[in-house]
Design an enzyme around this catalytic site. Structure first.
Site, short mmCIF file in Angstrom:
data_model
loop_
_atom_site.label_atom_id
_atom_site.label_comp_id
_atom_site.label_asym_id
_atom_site.label_seq_id
_atom_site.Cartn_x
_atom_site.Cartn_y
_atom_site.Cartn_z
N ARG A 87 0.84 -1.20 0.00
CA ARG A 87 0.00 0.00 0.00
C ARG A 87 0.88 1.25 0.00
O ARG A 87 1.93 1.30 0.65
CB ARG A 87 -0.88 -0.01 1.25
CG ARG A 87 -1.85 1.16 1.38
CD ARG A 87 -2.89 1.15 0.30
NE ARG A 87 -4.09 1.91 0.69
CZ ARG A 87 -4.98 2.35 -0.18
NH1 ARG A 87 -4.80 2.13 -1.47
NH2 ARG A 87 -6.06 3.00 0.22
N THR A 139 -9.18 -0.11 -10.51
CA THR A 139 -8.16 -1.03 -10.00
C THR A 139 -8.12 -2.21 -10.96
O THR A 139 -8.96 -2.32 -11.83
CB THR A 139 -8.58 -1.50 -8.58
OG1 THR A 139 -8.73 -0.35 -7.75
CG2 THR A 139 -7.56 -2.40 -7.92
N THR A 155 -3.33 -1.01 -7.92
CA THR A 155 -4.17 0.13 -8.29
C THR A 155 -3.38 1.42 -8.30
O THR A 155 -2.28 1.51 -7.73
CB THR A 155 -5.33 0.25 -7.28
OG1 THR A 155 -6.18 1.34 -7.63
CG2 THR A 155 -4.82 0.46 -5.87
N SER A 170 -7.82 0.68 2.76
CA SER A 170 -8.17 0.21 1.44
C SER A 170 -9.36 -0.74 1.53
O SER A 170 -9.67 -1.27 2.60
CB SER A 170 -6.97 -0.51 0.81
OG SER A 170 -7.33 -1.17 -0.39
#
Length: 589
Positions: free
Chosen positions: A106, A400, A418, A466
């Protein structure tokens, strides 16, 4: 997303870089959403990416090698949904130790970010199209980590299909044209973006036009030669920081773009995290997903824990769908309050996924749907409920991409990555050919852009919450099913509904993926697809019980693989959504 018309010869060899073919000779490789066979399988949104994965498997690579190779191709042909300017989450079943591992790549907020970084930016587009929205990208580190810990190929070898595809290009299809058209005002303000995706008059490149991205090919070649460190240090890192801190607007643009605060040290310190996965039991199976900062595993898991108290397969379908929607409403209420980056907030994950908490929440599913949002529960022993979180990440539908890959040894990769919105923040890094993400708009932002207190409050070095939910289902510690989807906040409900379709309603995996979708995320209305509304036997009774529907829209674009037994595999992708996906196996039959 784009349906690329490059020939299958693009990835016929892992190492060769073939010369470009004449544009007029391009033909679309066949797209097939379902394939059954042995020896390994792959499913992505794009046939060239799927073929890249299958070619790696046929040449002796494993599922992790194949997933990274396919991801490199998707970064070229799905540039508005993914790429090295973003991040993601990867769930891996290792046949070596029969354990599911997860890699968190992330994006991370720069150290200098504060809760007031977006203050004064009340419109989402102003938040998005800014240097402030860019999180430190994690995708390249994810590929490096996955290959080092579980793969057999080097990053150099895994990137060759992506290099070849970037050099040869892809052909614009109607979906890609439409996405470009929707973003042309943003793209047109950034010369490096416009040069790749727009004609000289500022309009999208016509359907049938070949888009080559030689700058991205050179970037991939740099990473292949020098490794992932070349992304986080040196001239490429400086180019990223320059783009964030001095957004490269065209001369004469009237767009106000707030500069970001990312530094070279932010890039240098970035690392992936091997997270402990979430796990719940459901109908005798183990459903394993991604832990915080993704809310996917926890929210899917809590909803399944609630639904296990209802005999869904024995109920009239409308009643079962009602229970699915209301379990999702409850799980999203708890998601909004309790889930965020666990390095900054004490996430009560064990409580959220406990049977006792599900037993408290399940009786709240009554005869009538609530008029609007319901309050969160309290899965902790004695702590007061955290502040309510109304982050747009619960409602916004971003862009995504997702893939599912397995090999002959039984390794499985479920990978979602993404750049957030379609086209990220709109800025291509000049001379390097990739779009930057706008993931930091996934933090909870108030009406004036200030981030209020809560689990998902913006802070330096923090990872935004997320919805990504790459999910692997085990039966007796062996893979039975793997599934994931794009779609912003609807990722969670898409994965949940596919699981209910397959495990409770007895649909095949292709049927479970193709079935009309509905998504309730603790809101006054339920998002639905047109085909869902058209089924009067379900939509009508639900409306009579108080469910209110938003205007219909496409939801998700899933991929999955099911293990059929005796070495046989079924790979499945979307038959229609986003123009259909691509599923392939190593050997048919």
């Amino acid at each position: 997303m784009p349906r690329n018309l490059v020939t299958l010869a693009v990835v016929a060899a892992l190492f060769a870089l073939p010369a470009a073919a004449p544009a007029q000779n391009r033909r679309a490789p066949a797209k097939q959403p379902t394939a059954v066979g042995t020896g390994g399988a792959a499913a992505t949104v794009d046939p060239v990416a799927t073929r890249a994965a299958i070619d790696v498997l046929r040449r002796g690579g494993n599922a992790i090698d194949a997933a990274v190779a396919a991801a490199g191709v998707l970064g070229v042909v799905e540039p508005y949904s993914c790429g090295i300017g973003g991040g993601g989450f990867m769930t891996i079943y290792s046949a070596r130790d029969h354990v599911v591992h997860t890699i968190d790549s992330r994006e991370t907020a720069p150290a200098a970010m504060t809760p007031t970084a977006f203050t004064g930016l009340s419109r989402f587009e102003a938040q998005r199209v800014s240097g402030m929205s860019v999180g430190v990208p994690g995708t390249v580190r994810a590929w490096e980590t996955a290959l080092r810990e579980f793969g057999t190929l080097t990053l150099r070898r895994a990137l060759q299909p992506g290099i070849a595809t970037a050099r040869r290009g892809f052909v614009v299809d109607p979906t890609f044209f439409g996405q470009t058209d929707a973003a042309k005002a943003i793209f047109g303000d950034f010369p490096a973006t416009a040069a790749i995706y727009l004609d000289r008059d500022g309009t999208p490149r016509d359907v049938g036009t070949v888009i080559r991205n030689r700058a991205l090919a050179r970037t991939y070649a740099l990473l292949a030669r020098d490794g992932a460190d070349a992304f986080y240090h040196g001239r490429l890192a400086r180019a990223i920081v320059n783009t964030v801190r001095r957004p490269p607007l065209r001369t004469g643009s009237t767009r106000a773009v707030r500069p970001g605060v990312m530094s070279l040290s932010d890039l240098a310190r970035y690392h992936t995290v091997d997270r402990v996965p979430t796990s719940v039991g459901y109908r005798g199976l183990s459903v394993i997903g991604m832990g915080p900062p993704s809310s996917g595993g926890a929210t899917v898991g809590e909803a399944l824990n609630i639904l296990e108290r209802f005999p869904l397969g024995q109920l009239p379908r409308a009643d079962a769908m009602y229970d699915y929607l209301e379990a999702s409403r409850l799980a999203f209420a708890d998601r909004g309050t309790w889930l965020g980056d666990s390095s900054f907030f004490n996430v009560p994950l064990r409580g959220l996924l406990s049977d006792s908490f599900a037993a408290e929440r399940a009786p709240l599913i009554g005869p009538q749907a609530p008029a609007g949002a319901v309050p969160a529960g309290n899965p902790t022993d004695n702590a007061p409920a955290a502040p309510a979180d109304t982050s747009a990440s619960a409602t916004r539908v971003g862009s995504t991409t997702n893939m599912t890959v397995t090999d002959r040894a039984g390794n499985v990769v479920e990978y979602t990555f993404t750049i957030e919105q379609t086209g990220g923040n709109g800025m291509v890094v000049p001379h390097y050919g990739f779009l930057l993400n706008n993931e930091l708009t996934d933090f909870n932002l108030g009406s004036d852009g200030t981030s209020p207190r809560g689990a998902n409050q913006l802070a330096g070095k923090k990872r935004p919450r997320s919805s990504i939910a790459p999910t692997i289902v085990l039966r007796n510690k062996r893979p039975f099913l793997a599934v994931g989807s794009p779609g912003g906040a609807t990722i969670i409900t898409t994965v949940l509904q596919i699981l209910v379709n397959r495990l409770d309603f007895g649909m095949t995996l292709p049927q479970a993926i193709a079935a009309p979708r509905a998504s309730q995320r603790n809101a006054s209305t339920t998002d639905v697809e047109q085909a869902f509304l058209a089924d009067g036997a379900i939509a009508g009774p639900l409306a009579a019980r108080g469910e209110k529907y938003a205007a219909p829209a496409e939801i998700g674009a899933a991929t999955g693989i099911e293990f059929l037994g005796n070495g046989r595999l079924q790979a499945a992708a979307e038959p229609v959504r986003r123009g259909g996906g691509s599923a392939m196996v190593v050997r048919r039959g």
